[in-house]
Enzyme design. Sequence first.
Site, PDB file in Angstrom:
ATOM      1  N   ASP A  81     -54.551  -4.101   5.050  1.00 31.93           N
ATOM      2  CA  ASP A  81     -54.693  -3.042   5.944  1.00 31.93           C
ATOM      3  C   ASP A  81     -54.826  -1.834   5.634  1.00 31.93           C
ATOM      4  OD1 ASP A  81     -54.442  -1.530   8.314  1.00 31.93           O
ATOM      5  OD2 ASP A  81     -52.441  -1.552   8.448  1.00 31.93           O
TER       6      ASP A  81
ATOM      7  N   LYS B  76     -68.570  -0.808  -7.446  1.00 27.04           N
ATOM      8  CA  LYS B  76     -68.286  -0.346  -8.744  1.00 27.04           C
ATOM      9  C   LYS B  76     -67.063  -1.064  -9.622  1.00 27.04           C
ATOM     10  CE  LYS B  76     -68.944   2.931 -12.199  1.00 27.04           C
ATOM     11  NZ  LYS B  76     -70.284   3.214 -12.918  1.00 27.04           N
TER      12      LYS B  76
ATOM     13  N   TYR C 175     -76.553   7.691  10.451  1.00 25.91           N
ATOM     14  CA  TYR C 175     -76.250   6.185  10.059  1.00 25.91           C
ATOM     15  C   TYR C 175     -77.532   5.718   9.534  1.00 25.91           C
ATOM     16  CZ  TYR C 175     -75.820   1.303  11.083  1.00 25.91           C
ATOM     17  OH  TYR C 175     -75.661  -0.171  11.093  1.00 25.91           O
TER      18      TYR C 175
ATOM     19  N   LYS D 166     -77.500   3.548   5.908  1.00 26.50           N
ATOM     20  CA  LYS D 166     -78.097   2.435   5.668  1.00 26.50           C
ATOM     21  C   LYS D 166     -79.225   2.352   4.557  1.00 26.50           C
ATOM     22  CE  LYS D 166     -75.031   0.294   7.771  1.00 26.50           C
ATOM     23  NZ  LYS D 166     -73.885  -0.655   6.962  1.00 26.50           N
TER      24      LYS D 166
END
Length: 401
Positions: A63, A126, A158, A162
């Site tokens: 979570d 990474k 956005y 992307k």
Amino acid sequence: MNTESQKTALITGASSGIGRELAKLFAKDGYNLVLVARSEDNLQQFGDELKQQHGLQQVTIVDKDLSKENAARDVYDEVTGQGITVNVLVNDAGVGLHGMFATETDWEKESAMIHLNTITLTHLTKLFLKDMVARNEGKILNLASIVSIMPNPLMAVYAGTKAYVYNFTQSLVNELKDTNVTITALLPNATDTDFFNKAGAENTKVTEKLDDPVMVAKDGYKALMKGEAKVVAGGLGNKSYEVLAHIAPEEALNAMMRKNMEPKDEELDGSSTNSSLAWGIGAAAAILIGIAAVAVYNNTSAYDQLRYRYKFSRAKSKVANAFNNMKDSVADTWSDAENSAKKTWANTKDEAKDRWSAGKNSAKDTWASGKDGTQESWSDARHGAKDAWSSVRKAVVDAMS
């Protein structure tokens, strides 16, 4: 069937949408799972269902709000602290935000989006990639988007995140080419998830036609397992966007994407209609040219491919100029064609009525005369058939005696 019972896939954004469908596919193939999202209760129930249904050895729930600072390090430490080796990393978690960047969107939300879509994705890559390279084994799937190769007005930040994900992934494809580790970019079109609701874009035109997340997940999963560098999910319609991104002028791409992100009930004036017509003609031509070009390109040598790239670069400028010239004249051409079509239709309609009336009367006369002739012909044929049958029957009787 547990074909990968000793392997583990870590999936972010696994509580819904594409991430949830990907989790199902991994579970079906027997992967143990690490599911990461903020909705712990929902995720725990989902994980228990997958574990029971597919007989998985382990499903771990993390979570975590991945938009927060150091979230990637926290996830990595929690997973490795439990002795879990991640064989497949799926960076699916991401959000969007709809509105005019200068006047409508909120910077705090954009900052969190940048952190989630790029910083956390990069940091997770990474951390887990270093381990994969050390083992010389592993796979990574990064969720990009069709807008990672195209502009997207009204969701500018956005689109920027992307574009980063896509270029970051393709750069790593090259860096990893001498290893057994692969990385894949998944480029879906607008998909039927909760994405647009959370982005405040639920009433935009793009939501009128959404792809199925099940289909998107399957395409991404298949490409990941094959070690492909990228995949545009869906059929030819979606794949044509990639062609258009390289062929169509930026102005046309921006106009198309802006229209998709506008409200469904927004009225278009005459100029918008003409622009849409021009765009449609240009898009159709670009799709056909692109399909042919890709087919030829894929079947040429490396040397010829370099030549074609150079020629394509020059041709692209010519196409842009031609498109702009066409756009100026297409509205006038359409108006002339429309008026001509109306006049032609009126004349044709009157002529068709006259010909139909004459043809109908002629057909009645022909039918009347043809009916009498048909009756006489049928009578003759019936008598002829009886005579022929009698001859055949007699011949058979003679042959048997």
